[in-house]
Design a protein around this motif. Structure first.
Motif, mmCIF file in Angstrom:
data_model
loop_
_atom_site.group_PDB
_atom_site.id
_atom_site.type_symbol
_atom_site.label_atom_id
_atom_site.label_comp_id
_atom_site.label_asym_id
_atom_site.label_seq_id
_atom_site.Cartn_x
_atom_site.Cartn_y
_atom_site.Cartn_z
ATOM 1 N N VAL A 1 0.849 -1.192 0.000
ATOM 2 C CA VAL A 1 0.000 0.000 0.000
ATOM 3 C C VAL A 1 0.887 1.246 0.000
ATOM 4 C CG1 VAL A 1 -1.767 1.264 1.275
ATOM 5 C CG2 VAL A 1 -1.808 -1.245 1.206
ATOM 6 N N PRO A 2 0.604 2.265 -0.832
ATOM 7 C CA PRO A 2 1.424 3.487 -0.848
ATOM 8 C C PRO A 2 1.482 4.169 0.514
ATOM 9 C CG PRO A 2 -0.044 3.420 -2.745
ATOM 10 C CD PRO A 2 -0.449 2.294 -1.836
ATOM 11 N N ALA A 3 2.665 4.645 0.894
ATOM 12 C CA ALA A 3 2.855 5.257 2.206
ATOM 13 C C ALA A 3 2.106 6.572 2.350
ATOM 14 C CB ALA A 3 4.344 5.471 2.463
ATOM 15 N N ALA A 4 1.820 7.231 1.231
ATOM 16 C CA ALA A 4 1.177 8.546 1.309
ATOM 17 C C ALA A 4 -0.195 8.485 1.961
ATOM 18 C CB ALA A 4 1.058 9.137 -0.094
ATOM 19 N N ASN A 5 -0.859 7.359 1.867
ATOM 20 C CA ASN A 5 -2.210 7.239 2.406
ATOM 21 C C ASN A 5 -2.268 6.394 3.679
ATOM 22 O OD1 ASN A 5 -3.270 8.671 0.161
ATOM 23 N ND2 ASN A 5 -3.142 6.789 -1.052
ATOM 24 N N SER A 6 -1.108 5.949 4.144
ATOM 25 C CA SER A 6 -1.104 5.014 5.279
ATOM 26 C C SER A 6 0.125 5.239 6.155
ATOM 27 C CB SER A 6 -1.098 3.568 4.775
ATOM 28 O OG SER A 6 -2.199 3.301 3.946
ATOM 29 N N PHE A 7 -0.014 4.848 7.404
ATOM 30 C CA PHE A 7 1.138 4.712 8.283
ATOM 31 C C PHE A 7 1.721 3.315 8.063
ATOM 32 C CE2 PHE A 7 -1.649 7.594 10.872
ATOM 33 C CZ PHE A 7 -0.854 8.725 10.763
ATOM 34 N N HIS A 8 3.047 3.225 8.124
ATOM 35 C CA HIS A 8 3.709 1.929 7.955
ATOM 36 C C HIS A 8 4.623 1.668 9.150
ATOM 37 C CE1 HIS A 8 2.932 0.772 3.630
ATOM 38 N NE2 HIS A 8 2.353 1.966 3.720
ATOM 39 N N ARG A 9 4.817 0.419 9.422
ATOM 40 C CA ARG A 9 5.789 0.026 10.459
ATOM 41 C C ARG A 9 6.300 -1.382 10.169
ATOM 42 N NH1 ARG A 9 3.028 -2.498 15.765
ATOM 43 N NH2 ARG A 9 1.150 -3.367 14.806
ATOM 44 N N ALA A 10 7.510 -1.670 10.637
ATOM 45 C CA ALA A 10 8.106 -3.006 10.570
ATOM 46 C C ALA A 10 8.493 -3.370 11.996
ATOM 47 C CB ALA A 10 9.326 -3.013 9.664
ATOM 48 N N THR A 11 7.898 -4.444 12.522
ATOM 49 C CA THR A 11 8.020 -4.739 13.950
ATOM 50 C C THR A 11 8.433 -6.178 14.198
ATOM 51 O OG1 THR A 11 6.312 -3.114 14.490
ATOM 52 C CG2 THR A 11 6.788 -4.774 16.146
ATOM 53 N N LEU A 12 9.401 -6.360 15.077
ATOM 54 C CA LEU A 12 9.733 -7.690 15.590
ATOM 55 C C LEU A 12 8.836 -7.946 16.789
ATOM 56 C CD1 LEU A 12 11.370 -10.271 15.635
ATOM 57 C CD2 LEU A 12 13.125 -9.062 16.961
ATOM 58 N N ASN A 13 7.821 -8.768 16.598
ATOM 59 C CA ASN A 13 6.852 -9.023 17.659
ATOM 60 C C ASN A 13 7.446 -9.864 18.775
ATOM 61 O OD1 ASN A 13 4.280 -7.888 16.384
ATOM 62 N ND2 ASN A 13 5.037 -9.236 14.776
ATOM 63 N N PHE A 14 6.799 -9.840 19.916
ATOM 64 C CA PHE A 14 7.306 -10.564 21.085
ATOM 65 C C PHE A 14 7.379 -12.071 20.842
ATOM 66 C CE2 PHE A 14 2.790 -11.038 21.529
ATOM 67 C CZ PHE A 14 2.604 -12.251 22.176
ATOM 68 N N ASP A 15 6.575 -12.589 19.873
ATOM 69 C CA ASP A 15 6.566 -14.030 19.592
ATOM 70 C C ASP A 15 7.580 -14.425 18.529
ATOM 71 O OD1 ASP A 15 5.370 -13.060 17.257
ATOM 72 O OD2 ASP A 15 3.343 -13.588 17.924
ATOM 73 N N GLY A 16 8.412 -13.478 18.062
ATOM 74 C CA GLY A 16 9.472 -13.790 17.112
ATOM 75 C C GLY A 16 9.116 -13.591 15.658
ATOM 76 N N VAL A 17 7.867 -13.239 15.352
ATOM 77 C CA VAL A 17 7.451 -13.002 13.972
ATOM 78 C C VAL A 17 7.743 -11.542 13.607
ATOM 79 C CG1 VAL A 17 5.518 -12.964 12.361
ATOM 80 C CG2 VAL A 17 5.674 -14.779 14.079
ATOM 81 N N PHE A 18 8.438 -11.329 12.486
ATOM 82 C CA PHE A 18 8.715 -9.988 11.985
ATOM 83 C C PHE A 18 7.596 -9.612 11.026
ATOM 84 C CE2 PHE A 18 10.879 -6.811 9.316
ATOM 85 C CZ PHE A 18 11.438 -6.010 10.314
ATOM 86 N N THR A 19 6.902 -8.505 11.322
ATOM 87 C CA THR A 19 5.699 -8.149 10.586
ATOM 88 C C THR A 19 5.818 -6.783 9.931
ATOM 89 O OG1 THR A 19 4.339 -9.410 12.150
ATOM 90 C CG2 THR A 19 3.196 -7.845 10.751
ATOM 91 N N LEU A 20 5.513 -6.716 8.649
ATOM 92 C CA LEU A 20 5.385 -5.458 7.913
ATOM 93 C C LEU A 20 3.896 -5.178 7.770
ATOM 94 C CD1 LEU A 20 8.061 -6.430 5.307
ATOM 95 C CD2 LEU A 20 8.260 -4.439 6.779
ATOM 96 N N SER A 21 3.445 -4.010 8.249
ATOM 97 C CA SER A 21 2.008 -3.734 8.268
ATOM 98 C C SER A 21 1.745 -2.257 8.014
ATOM 99 C CB SER A 21 1.404 -4.163 9.606
ATOM 100 O OG SER A 21 2.057 -3.533 10.693
#
Length: 513
Positions: A252-272
């Protein structure tokens, strides 16, 4: 008399005061500004108000706070950075920006608890909460001397870069900000890896994900930065300017959304992403999870796996893991479902020598479940029943695995890398569990079933028989002793009488003479 350093600081403050007061509207934070750790304290906002910097109250303890940066305009106020996760501070603590010492966190009694470690500067002119989510401190030459982007925790944001040896560390739990057991790291060899970590020793285990962006033969092909660009693309940049993307093409284009990349506490790396314009209680939408299946990806001879020891990992629909203890096992820490499990019964060769293994245990069947690295014995060809029985009879065995029609693996505690997996289709795990109420497994307790009661009754009959026999024997022995003593006494009495008669005769003869 004031020292020269203090006087210089005062003059510098006066020089920048007008700029700081005016710039406060646009996200600047002037020296002397402070925030107190309370529910109603006002954070420092970025110019657009998209991000906030200040204290956040812990859900688990309303009297404790962390310093954090969060998305300020979305419903859940998602935290993207925090300073004192391992040591939350008490109510009444104070965060203040000083001219000579920078950003400092003091406790209610004035003790220093944390500070931003500034570099190569004498004074801090002001702080700035940027619309990118980066909080910075600038010196008298308006050069950045500290920034949150260079001191990341578990999240990266667009425009943020991770250098060689840079690390993201997971939280302990979603609402527990102490350091967790996973890392996202750009290694010196140019590879980005996800690894489990021993929190106490800081030792890392084998990676469960790797980008393969390192080249041992030609370093110009190796990665040297992880970049989250303004458009929301997330990639590893190599020294020859090749981009190895970790984001899919249809993001999704960043201009219309907030983005983050997070290493979750359960070890899954998530781009959302999260839409900037939304109605209702909008939540984060996942673009990609790394790895695809963490239950399957974490696999090694050392370490517990995606879940704790003796625990079992199942992948949920959102590609995040769920952990669950086996039957009649419970969490060591009841508040940590991803932690290690312990048996709720005595298990092992010293569990109870009074009863047989069949008296003490049953076998629970778990389909498509395995702890692949905990084997100590393989038997084949074995039937399913033999696989069940061999573990039941073996006091060291905690679980047996029947697979491939005739193979049986026996396992002992602690069990590691446990998971439910469709790759194990047709596999059966037999878990040894205690029978009946657990207190019945201890010595001198009532037998746990009818067979044990019957055995106890037989033992009692034998014991009584032995005691009765011993009693009869003792009675006969006493009778013999008494008879012997009486007879011996009579002999002594007769001997004494005869001796008396002889003595009297001798005495009479002497008198005649």
């Amino acid at each position: 008399m004031m020292s020269k350093v203090v006087e210089d600081a005062r003059q510098f403050r006066l020089a920048i005061e007008p700029l700081s007061v005016v710039a406060q509207i646009f996200g600047n934070v002037s020296t002397g500004a402070s925030i107190h750790a309370t529910e109603n304290s006002s954070p420092w906002l970025s110019p657009s108000g998209d991000f906030a910097f200040g204290f956040r109250q812990l859900n688990s303890n309303k009297d404790l706070f962390i310093i954090a940066i969060w998305f300020n305009k979305i419903p859940d106020k998602t935290i993207v950075w925090y300073a004192n996760g391992d040591k939350p501070v008490p109510r009444g603590s104070k965060l203040e920006l000083f001219l000579d010492s920078g950003l400092v966190l003091n406790g209610p009694q004035g003790e220093e608890l944390w500070s931003a470690q500034t570099i190569n500067t004498t004074f801090v002119a002001y702080g700035f909460m940027n619309d990118t989510g980066n909080f910075v401190l600038l010196n008298e030459n308006l050069v950045v001397v500290w920034e949150s982007f260079k001191n990341p925790t578990d999240t990266m944001l667009p425009t943020q870069t991770l250098q060689i040896s840079g690390v993201l560390s997971s939280r302990h739990k979603e609402t527990n900000f102490s350091r967790g057991r996973f890392q996202f790291r750009l290694r010196e060899d140019g590879n980005v890896v996800l690894t489990p970590i021993d929190v106490l020793s800081n030792n890392t285990y084998d990676p469960y994900y790797i980008t393969y962006t390192g080249d041992s033969r030609n370093s110009t092909n190796s990665g040297y930065q992880v970049i989250f660009d303004e458009s929301g693309f997330f990639y590893v940049l190599t020294r020859n300017n090749t981009k190895v993307y970790l984001t899919p093409e249809d993001k999704v284009p960043a201009a219309n959304s907030f983005h983050r990349a997070t290493l979750n506490f359960d070890g899954v790396f998530t781009l959302s992403y999260h839409p900037k314009n939304f109605t209702g209680n909008q939540s984060w939408i996942v673009i990609k999870t790394i790895p695809d299946n963490i239950c399957r990806s974490i696999y090694g001879e050392i370490g517990s796996g995606a879940c704790g020891y003796n625990n079992v990992c199942t992948l949920k629909n959102d590609s995040r893991p769920m952990c669950k203890c086996p039957p009649k096992y419970s969490l060591i820490d009841p508040d940590d479902e991803y932690g290690s499990c312990k048996p709720d019964f005595m298990l092992g060769c010293q569990a109870n020598s009074q009863w047989s293994q069949e008296d003490l245990y049953d076998m629970e069947e778990l389909p498509n479940t395995d702890w692949p690295t905990s084997d100590y014995e393989l038997s084949e060809p074995f039937t399913e029943q033999q696989c069940r029985e061999t573990c039941l009879q073996d006091c060291m065995c905690a679980v047996s695995i029947f697979r491939a029609g005739n193979k049986c693996w026996k396992k002992k505690l602690p069990l590691s890398n446990g998971r439910v997996d469709n790759l194990f289709y047709g596999l059966k795990a037999f878990v040894k569990v205690g029978r009946g109420d657990q207190h019945q497994l201890y010595p001198f307790s009532p037998p746990p079933n009818r067979n044990i009661r019957e055995k106890s009754q037989k033992k009692l009959i034998i014991l009584l028989a032995v005691l009765l026999t011993s009693s009869i024997f003792a009675s006969w022995l006493g009778f013999i002793i008494i008879y012997y003593c009486k007879k011996r006494a009579k002999v002594l009495q007769d001997t004494a009488s005869t001796l008396a008669v002889l003595l009297s005769k001798v005495s009479f003869g002497k008198n005649l003479l």
